[in-house]
Design a protein around this motif. Structure first.
Motif, PDB file in Angstrom:
ATOM      1  N   GLU A   1     -24.644   1.726  11.778  1.00 23.18           N
ATOM      2  CA  GLU A   1     -23.519   2.154  12.614  1.00 23.18           C
ATOM      3  C   GLU A   1     -22.408   2.795  11.784  1.00 23.18           C
ATOM      4  O   GLU A   1     -21.857   3.836  12.164  1.00 23.18           O
ATOM      5  N   ILE A   2     -22.093   2.189  10.642  1.00 20.60           N
ATOM      6  CA  ILE A   2     -21.062   2.756   9.767  1.00 20.60           C
ATOM      7  C   ILE A   2     -21.522   4.112   9.233  1.00 20.60           C
ATOM      8  O   ILE A   2     -20.745   5.067   9.193  1.00 20.60           O
ATOM      9  N   ALA A   3     -22.776   4.192   8.844  1.00 19.43           N
ATOM     10  CA  ALA A   3     -23.302   5.460   8.332  1.00 19.43           C
ATOM     11  C   ALA A   3     -23.222   6.542   9.403  1.00 19.43           C
ATOM     12  O   ALA A   3     -22.746   7.653   9.131  1.00 19.43           O
ATOM     13  N   ASP A   4     -23.668   6.217  10.599  1.00 16.30           N
ATOM     14  CA  ASP A   4     -23.650   7.205  11.685  1.00 16.30           C
ATOM     15  C   ASP A   4     -22.227   7.694  11.992  1.00 16.30           C
ATOM     16  O   ASP A   4     -22.022   8.861  12.325  1.00 16.30           O
ATOM     17  N   LYS A   5     -21.287   6.798  11.869  1.00 19.77           N
ATOM     18  CA  LYS A   5     -19.887   7.139  12.130  1.00 19.77           C
ATOM     19  C   LYS A   5     -19.333   8.105  11.069  1.00 19.77           C
ATOM     20  O   LYS A   5     -18.418   8.866  11.347  1.00 19.77           O
ATOM     21  N   ASN A   6     -19.933   8.071   9.873  1.00 18.53           N
ATOM     22  CA  ASN A   6     -19.366   8.809   8.744  1.00 18.53           C
ATOM     23  C   ASN A   6     -20.207   9.981   8.234  1.00 18.53           C
ATOM     24  O   ASN A   6     -19.828  10.593   7.240  1.00 18.53           O
ATOM     25  N   ILE A   7     -21.312  10.304   8.885  1.00 21.88           N
ATOM     26  CA  ILE A   7     -22.180  11.347   8.315  1.00 21.88           C
ATOM     27  C   ILE A   7     -21.904  12.745   8.859  1.00 21.88           C
ATOM     28  O   ILE A   7     -22.583  13.692   8.465  1.00 21.88           O
ATOM     29  N   ASN A   8     -20.911  12.912   9.687  1.00 22.96           N
ATOM     30  CA  ASN A   8     -20.565  14.245  10.180  1.00 22.96           C
ATOM     31  C   ASN A   8     -19.702  14.964   9.146  1.00 22.96           C
ATOM     32  O   ASN A   8     -18.563  15.316   9.396  1.00 22.96           O
ATOM     33  N   LEU A   9     -20.284  15.152   7.981  1.00 24.28           N
ATOM     34  CA  LEU A   9     -19.600  15.799   6.864  1.00 24.28           C
ATOM     35  C   LEU A   9     -20.394  17.034   6.466  1.00 24.28           C
ATOM     36  O   LEU A   9     -21.538  17.198   6.884  1.00 24.28           O
ATOM     37  N   PRO A  10     -19.813  17.917   5.649  1.00 23.76           N
ATOM     38  CA  PRO A  10     -20.585  19.077   5.182  1.00 23.76           C
ATOM     39  C   PRO A  10     -21.909  18.649   4.552  1.00 23.76           C
ATOM     40  O   PRO A  10     -21.998  17.599   3.909  1.00 23.76           O
ATOM     41  N   GLU A  11     -22.932  19.473   4.755  1.00 25.17           N
ATOM     42  CA  GLU A  11     -24.322  19.122   4.411  1.00 25.17           C
ATOM     43  C   GLU A  11     -24.502  18.606   2.986  1.00 25.17           C
ATOM     44  O   GLU A  11     -25.206  17.643   2.765  1.00 25.17           O
ATOM     45  N   ASN A  12     -23.905  19.229   2.004  1.00 26.46           N
ATOM     46  CA  ASN A  12     -24.131  18.821   0.610  1.00 26.46           C
ATOM     47  C   ASN A  12     -23.038  17.920   0.061  1.00 26.46           C
ATOM     48  O   ASN A  12     -22.971  17.693  -1.142  1.00 26.46           O
ATOM     49  N   SER A  13     -22.210  17.415   0.914  1.00 19.27           N
ATOM     50  CA  SER A  13     -21.129  16.556   0.464  1.00 19.27           C
ATOM     51  C   SER A  13     -21.679  15.250  -0.114  1.00 19.27           C
ATOM     52  O   SER A  13     -22.626  14.665   0.402  1.00 19.27           O
ATOM     53  N   GLN A  14     -21.072  14.801  -1.212  1.00 19.63           N
ATOM     54  CA  GLN A  14     -21.519  13.552  -1.846  1.00 19.63           C
ATOM     55  C   GLN A  14     -21.336  12.356  -0.916  1.00 19.63           C
ATOM     56  O   GLN A  14     -22.150  11.439  -0.924  1.00 19.63           O
ATOM     57  N   ARG A  15     -20.286  12.361  -0.142  1.00 18.13           N
ATOM     58  CA  ARG A  15     -20.060  11.248   0.794  1.00 18.13           C
ATOM     59  C   ARG A  15     -21.132  11.212   1.866  1.00 18.13           C
ATOM     60  O   ARG A  15     -21.595  10.142   2.261  1.00 18.13           O
ATOM     61  N   LYS A  16     -21.550  12.389   2.348  1.00 23.35           N
ATOM     62  CA  LYS A  16     -22.611  12.431   3.357  1.00 23.35           C
ATOM     63  C   LYS A  16     -23.900  11.852   2.769  1.00 23.35           C
ATOM     64  O   LYS A  16     -24.567  11.037   3.410  1.00 23.35           O
ATOM     65  N   VAL A  17     -24.238  12.261   1.553  1.00 21.83           N
ATOM     66  CA  VAL A  17     -25.435  11.742   0.883  1.00 21.83           C
ATOM     67  C   VAL A  17     -25.318  10.234   0.694  1.00 21.83           C
ATOM     68  O   VAL A  17     -26.280   9.492   0.917  1.00 21.83           O
ATOM     69  N   PHE A  18     -24.139   9.758   0.317  1.00 24.09           N
ATOM     70  CA  PHE A  18     -23.882   8.326   0.139  1.00 24.09           C
ATOM     71  C   PHE A  18     -24.191   7.559   1.431  1.00 24.09           C
ATOM     72  O   PHE A  18     -24.927   6.565   1.418  1.00 24.09           O
ATOM     73  N   TYR A  19     -23.652   8.041   2.550  1.00 27.15           N
ATOM     74  CA  TYR A  19     -23.875   7.352   3.825  1.00 27.15           C
ATOM     75  C   TYR A  19     -25.329   7.466   4.286  1.00 27.15           C
ATOM     76  O   TYR A  19     -25.892   6.504   4.817  1.00 27.15           O
ATOM     77  N   LEU A  20     -25.943   8.612   4.075  1.00 29.64           N
ATOM     78  CA  LEU A  20     -27.359   8.771   4.453  1.00 29.64           C
ATOM     79  C   LEU A  20     -28.251   7.847   3.627  1.00 29.64           C
ATOM     80  O   LEU A  20     -29.203   7.268   4.155  1.00 29.64           O
ATOM     81  N   MET A  21     -27.955   7.709   2.337  1.00 33.38           N
ATOM     82  CA  MET A  21     -28.751   6.822   1.491  1.00 33.38           C
ATOM     83  C   MET A  21     -28.667   5.380   1.997  1.00 33.38           C
ATOM     84  O   MET A  21     -29.678   4.685   2.103  1.00 33.38           O
ATOM     85  N   HIS A  22     -27.464   4.953   2.336  1.00 27.93           N
ATOM     86  CA  HIS A  22     -27.298   3.583   2.838  1.00 27.93           C
ATOM     87  C   HIS A  22     -27.949   3.403   4.205  1.00 27.93           C
ATOM     88  O   HIS A  22     -28.507   2.343   4.494  1.00 27.93           O
ATOM     89  N   LYS A  23     -27.907   4.441   5.027  1.00 28.43           N
ATOM     90  CA  LYS A  23     -28.581   4.366   6.324  1.00 28.43           C
ATOM     91  C   LYS A  23     -30.085   4.244   6.122  1.00 28.43           C
ATOM     92  O   LYS A  23     -30.740   3.414   6.766  1.00 28.43           O
TER      93      LYS A  23
ATOM     94  N   ILE B   1     -35.047  10.587   5.913  1.00 25.49           N
ATOM     95  CA  ILE B   1     -33.713  10.698   5.319  1.00 25.49           C
ATOM     96  C   ILE B   1     -33.825  10.783   3.804  1.00 25.49           C
ATOM     97  O   ILE B   1     -33.147  11.599   3.164  1.00 25.49           O
ATOM     98  N   MET B   2     -34.679   9.950   3.214  1.00 25.06           N
ATOM     99  CA  MET B   2     -34.854   9.967   1.751  1.00 25.06           C
ATOM    100  C   MET B   2     -35.317  11.342   1.282  1.00 25.06           C
ATOM    101  O   MET B   2     -34.865  11.841   0.250  1.00 25.06           O
ATOM    102  N   GLU B   3     -36.208  11.962   2.040  1.00 23.03           N
ATOM    103  CA  GLU B   3     -36.665  13.313   1.696  1.00 23.03           C
ATOM    104  C   GLU B   3     -35.516  14.314   1.822  1.00 23.03           C
ATOM    105  O   GLU B   3     -35.352  15.189   0.966  1.00 23.03           O
ATOM    106  N   GLN B   4     -34.718  14.169   2.870  1.00 24.31           N
ATOM    107  CA  GLN B   4     -33.582  15.068   3.099  1.00 24.31           C
ATOM    108  C   GLN B   4     -32.595  15.029   1.933  1.00 24.31           C
ATOM    109  O   GLN B   4     -32.097  16.072   1.514  1.00 24.31           O
ATOM    110  N   ILE B   5     -32.318  13.836   1.435  1.00 21.44           N
ATOM    111  CA  ILE B   5     -31.322  13.708   0.359  1.00 21.44           C
ATOM    112  C   ILE B   5     -31.974  13.687  -1.022  1.00 21.44           C
ATOM    113  O   ILE B   5     -31.293  13.511  -2.025  1.00 21.44           O
ATOM    114  N   LYS B   6     -33.286  13.853  -1.053  1.00 21.20           N
ATOM    115  CA  LYS B   6     -34.057  13.925  -2.298  1.00 21.20           C
ATOM    116  C   LYS B   6     -33.926  12.654  -3.145  1.00 21.20           C
ATOM    117  O   LYS B   6     -33.799  12.713  -4.360  1.00 21.20           O
TER     118      LYS B   6
END
Length: 159
Positions: free
Chosen positions: A42-64, A94-99
């Motif tokens: 839920e926290i990840a979903d709330k925070n992943i509307n960031l620019p595609e290559n943003s480090q924060r987006k990758v951070f939240y996607l990894m945790h999701k 998701i893991m493939e998306q964020i490599k």
């Protein structure tokens, strides 16, 4: 666990909360996994509307992805195999998306284990071999050994 729960109550930022929830979902009893993994998603979903290559987006996607993987483990342990497979596949996507190659290898192994348990040797070997290739790319010796062990177990079970 008590100090992590206390830290979670006092965490002021979503980045801290998601880290703590992730650790709790890894360290808790199996039946408590969803108590920590679901809020993590839920926290990840709330925070992943960031620019595609943003480090924060990758951070939240990894945790999701890690939380989905843990939820897959919970489902697998409770006999919900199709749900586990779905969650592992979502984690892998998701893991493939964020490599995240280590995460990819883990998800591939988890999917392979489900197919192995179902007796679907061809699919099990397909996923175990994919995981092995990732471990080889990473030069992760323990992962490589784990991969060969999984493949050997499948062949051993076949006689």
């Amino acid at each position: 666990m008590d100090s992590l729960k206390s830290a979670l109550k006092n965490a002021e930022h979503d980045t801290a909360r998601i880290i703590i929830l992730g650790v709790l979902s890894e360290q808790c009893e199996i039946n408590d996994i969803l108590n920590y993994a679901k809020p993590c998603v839920e926290i990840a979903d709330k925070n992943i509307n960031l620019p595609e290559n943003s480090q924060r987006k990758v951070f939240y996607l990894m945790h999701k992805a890690n939380a989905l993987n843990n939820m897959g483990f919970f489902a697998q342990q409770h006999g919900s195999i199709s749900k586990a497979l779905d969650l592992y596949n979502k984690s892998l996507e998701i893991m493939e998306q964020i490599k995240d190659k280590p995460g990819m290898a883990q998800a591939l192994n988890n999917i392979g284990a489900i197919y192995s348990d179902q007796g679907n040797i061809i699919k099990a070997l397909e996923f175990y071999n994919k995981a092995l290739k990732v471990y080889e790319q990473l030069k992760n010796k323990s992962g490589i050994a784990y991969g060969y062990n999984n493949i050997g177990t499948v062949y051993g079970n076949q006689g």
